[in-house]
Every structure is written in structure tokens, then in C-alpha cells.
Design an enzyme around this catalytic site. Sequence first.
Site, PDB file in Angstrom:
ATOM      1  N   GLY A   7       0.854  -1.199   0.000  1.00  0.00           N
ATOM      2  CA  GLY A   7       0.000   0.000   0.000  1.00  0.00           C
ATOM      3  C   GLY A   7       0.875   1.229   0.000  1.00  0.00           C
ATOM      4  O   GLY A   7       1.726   1.389   0.875  1.00  0.00           O
ATOM      5  N   GLY A   9      -0.300   4.501  -0.048  1.00  0.00           N
ATOM      6  CA  GLY A   9      -1.080   5.699   0.277  1.00  0.00           C
ATOM      7  C   GLY A   9      -0.187   6.636   1.083  1.00  0.00           C
ATOM      8  O   GLY A   9       1.048   6.537   1.020  1.00  0.00           O
ATOM      9  N   ALA A 124       0.736  12.419   6.985  1.00  0.00           N
ATOM     10  CA  ALA A 124       1.213  12.733   5.637  1.00  0.00           C
ATOM     11  C   ALA A 124       0.017  12.996   4.742  1.00  0.00           C
ATOM     12  O   ALA A 124      -1.093  12.524   5.006  1.00  0.00           O
ATOM     13  CB  ALA A 124       2.031  11.572   5.086  1.00  0.00           C
ATOM     14  N   LYS A 202      -5.360   5.264  20.736  1.00  0.00           N
ATOM     15  CA  LYS A 202      -5.499   5.801  19.375  1.00  0.00           C
ATOM     16  C   LYS A 202      -6.954   5.684  18.910  1.00  0.00           C
ATOM     17  O   LYS A 202      -7.473   6.572  18.239  1.00  0.00           O
ATOM     18  CB  LYS A 202      -4.553   5.029  18.424  1.00  0.00           C
ATOM     19  CG  LYS A 202      -4.537   5.524  16.991  1.00  0.00           C
ATOM     20  CD  LYS A 202      -3.629   6.707  16.811  1.00  0.00           C
ATOM     21  CE  LYS A 202      -3.778   7.458  15.503  1.00  0.00           C
ATOM     22  NZ  LYS A 202      -3.691   6.688  14.292  1.00  0.00           N
ATOM     23  N   ASN A 220      -9.244  19.420  11.817  1.00  0.00           N
ATOM     24  CA  ASN A 220      -9.127  18.916  13.198  1.00  0.00           C
ATOM     25  C   ASN A 220      -9.210  20.064  14.194  1.00  0.00           C
ATOM     26  O   ASN A 220      -9.865  19.972  15.225  1.00  0.00           O
ATOM     27  CB  ASN A 220      -7.802  18.171  13.380  1.00  0.00           C
ATOM     28  CG  ASN A 220      -7.734  16.888  12.574  1.00  0.00           C
ATOM     29  OD1 ASN A 220      -8.709  16.504  11.934  1.00  0.00           O
ATOM     30  ND2 ASN A 220      -6.588  16.227  12.598  1.00  0.00           N
TER      31      ASN A 220
HETATM   32  O1  PAF Z   1      -6.964   9.535  11.085  1.00  0.00           O
HETATM   33  C1  PAF Z   1      -6.319  10.577  11.235  1.00  0.00           C
HETATM   34  O2  PAF Z   1      -6.397  11.511  10.470  1.00  0.00           O
HETATM   35  C2  PAF Z   1      -5.353  10.662  12.395  1.00  0.00           C
HETATM   36  O3  PAF Z   1      -5.287   9.406  13.028  1.00  0.00           O
HETATM   37  C3  PAF Z   1      -5.681  11.736  13.425  1.00  0.00           C
HETATM   38  C4  PAF Z   1      -4.883  11.503  14.674  1.00  0.00           C
HETATM   39  C5  PAF Z   1      -7.151  11.778  13.747  1.00  0.00           C
HETATM   40  C6  PAF Z   1      -5.218  13.100  12.978  1.00  0.00           C
HETATM   41  O4  PAF Z   1      -5.815  13.589  11.833  1.00  0.00           O
END
Ligand code: PAF
Length: 321
Positions: A7, A9, A124, A202, A220
Site C-alpha cells: 500500500g 497511500g 502525511a 489511538k 481537526n
Molecule cells: O486519522 C487521522 O487523520 C489521524 O489518526 C488523526 C490523529 C485523527 C489526525 O488527523
Amino acid sequence: MKFTIVGAGAIGSLFACILQSQHHQVHCWTRSRRAQIQREFHDRHGQLQTFTFTNRKTELIAQSDAVIVCVKAFQTAAAVADIAPYLDAQTPLILCHNGIGTHSAVMQQRPEQPLLFASTSQAALKQGETLYHTGVGPTFIGWLSHASHSSASHNHAPNNLASPNHASHTDATDEPSVISTLRDALNDAHFEPDILPKLWEKLAINCAINPLTALHNISNGQLAAPLYQETLKALCDEVSLVATAEGYPMAAEALLTRVKAVIQATAANHSSMHQDIHHQRRTEIDYISGYLVQRAYIHHIEVPANHTLWQAITQREQSYV
Ligand code: PAF
């Protein structure tokens, strides 16, 4: 070391560029049939470097010291099946995606394979062949379990969503040599013999940030507005209850503090789920809020805030898939 990255991406390409820049041999395995793939990599200091990777050479999978699978959660089992015929049974296989719940299907396919999970806060952005390293953060890598344990202990859960346990084939404290290479290359990578608390931490971040940013079409950082604080708290309270019932006690307040820190640290970013919804792609919601809801159901815990977001994103997906 020799790596195969499955992958290419955003995160797969990031790992590939970083490892190749540290003089490791990196081979990619992507859906594209091209013999080579290229990335114009803009690092954190604004430096531009072009990387070229050999793509889809079965003999390079067999020769790899480690294989890192960086596809979406819902693509993971199929991606492993695709490379399985060429994979040496001793090669560490490292899964890396948002959410939890792919391990059972992978372990069923490859019961003897050393299986690890990498949970990364690196960020990224990939636009065509151009890749921007948009955020740094820790990466935690640790062992996943064997199917025999997970199916026995959680036989009510759908197969692919059972809760993982530790590897039975190896001492969980054994640190595979690939970890020290990744630690050097990724700068802030750590071996966690017990990866589950990190995955739940997470998961909490993803349950809080991803569906809300996707639904409201915001960055975010916009989640710091007063309007979202009650929902963020409710989401963290629910994750804390379920994680604790799963055997990974987590204080709700500490989770909320962590979520707010990530919101600040990644303020300018658009979450991966926001990008998926924006581009009308399938999201990882079933492995994030959906996984949380499944585990809550097993423990008879009400999780209305997460359930509402799971349904809302699912409905949004169904409107275009
Ligand atoms: O999924 C994502 O984009 C990342 O895990 C996070 C921490 C939410 C930041 O954008």
C-alpha cells in the site's frame, strides 16, 4: 534492512520514503501494475526529494526482512492474502492502519506468521505522486495475538472484530530486530510489548476526531470550538468505559486531555475520514466507532454518542457507495 511496504497511500509512502532515505532497501506492493512507483517527497523541513521504488516483485517479498501493511483496515485481510503465497513464514508482518479488528482474519490466514501492529501518529498528505510530511508523532509497535486465543475468549464477536490477545508463539517481551531499525528511521518509534492500551488510546482519538470532522466538513483544529466540547467528552467517557471493560483501564479525563492535545497538534490537518468522505471513498468507520460499538455490546455498555456517529457516517457512505 529489506522492507516490503504494502500500500503506497499517505502513510505507506511516508514509511517508504523515510526508510529509503536511511539507505534501507524498500520494495512496494501496490494495486498498480506499474514496475516502479515514484514519490516527490516534501519533508518536514520543506526539502524536496524524489524516490523511486520497485513495485510488485514477488521475489522481493520473499527476501524481505519485514513487511509493513499500510492499507485501510477494510483492505488489510485481502492485501495479506495477495502477498501470502510469496511471504516467508518467519518474516515479521506489521499491520498499520486506523482502528482495531483486522487481526483475526489475518491470523486465520497466517497462523504461524510473526504478527505485529504499528500505531503511528505520523501524518502525511498524498496528492498524486506528491507526498507531504504534515505531522510528526510517536509510533508504537508491538505483538498481536494468535487466532486460537482470540476466538476462544471472545466468541460472541464477529470473527474479524474479536479482541486481540498476545502472541502465543513468542514471548511478548521479545523485541524483533526490525524494531531497532524502525526506531532509528522513524525517530520517535517505540517497542510496546503490550500494544493494546496504545491501540485503544489511538481508537479514542479516532472515535473523537475522525467522524466529527468528516460529518461537519471541518479541520481537526475546528473541533476546539465550544460547540463540540460536550460531544468530545461523551465520546471519551464511552471509550474509557469500554476500554476498561476490555481490561485496559483508561481514565476518561486523561483520554479527553489527549484528544484535545491531538486536536491542537494537528489543527491544520484534515483527518483521514474527512478526506475519505470528501473524496466519496469508503471510510474506516467500522473499525473505529463500529469496533467500539461491537465491544460495548459484548459488555452491555451503552455508547449512544459513538453509535450515533457510526450510523451517521455509514449513512453518508451509503449515499455514494
Ligand atoms: O486519522 C487521522 O487523520 C489521524 O489518526 C488523526 C490523529 C485523527 C489526525 O488527523
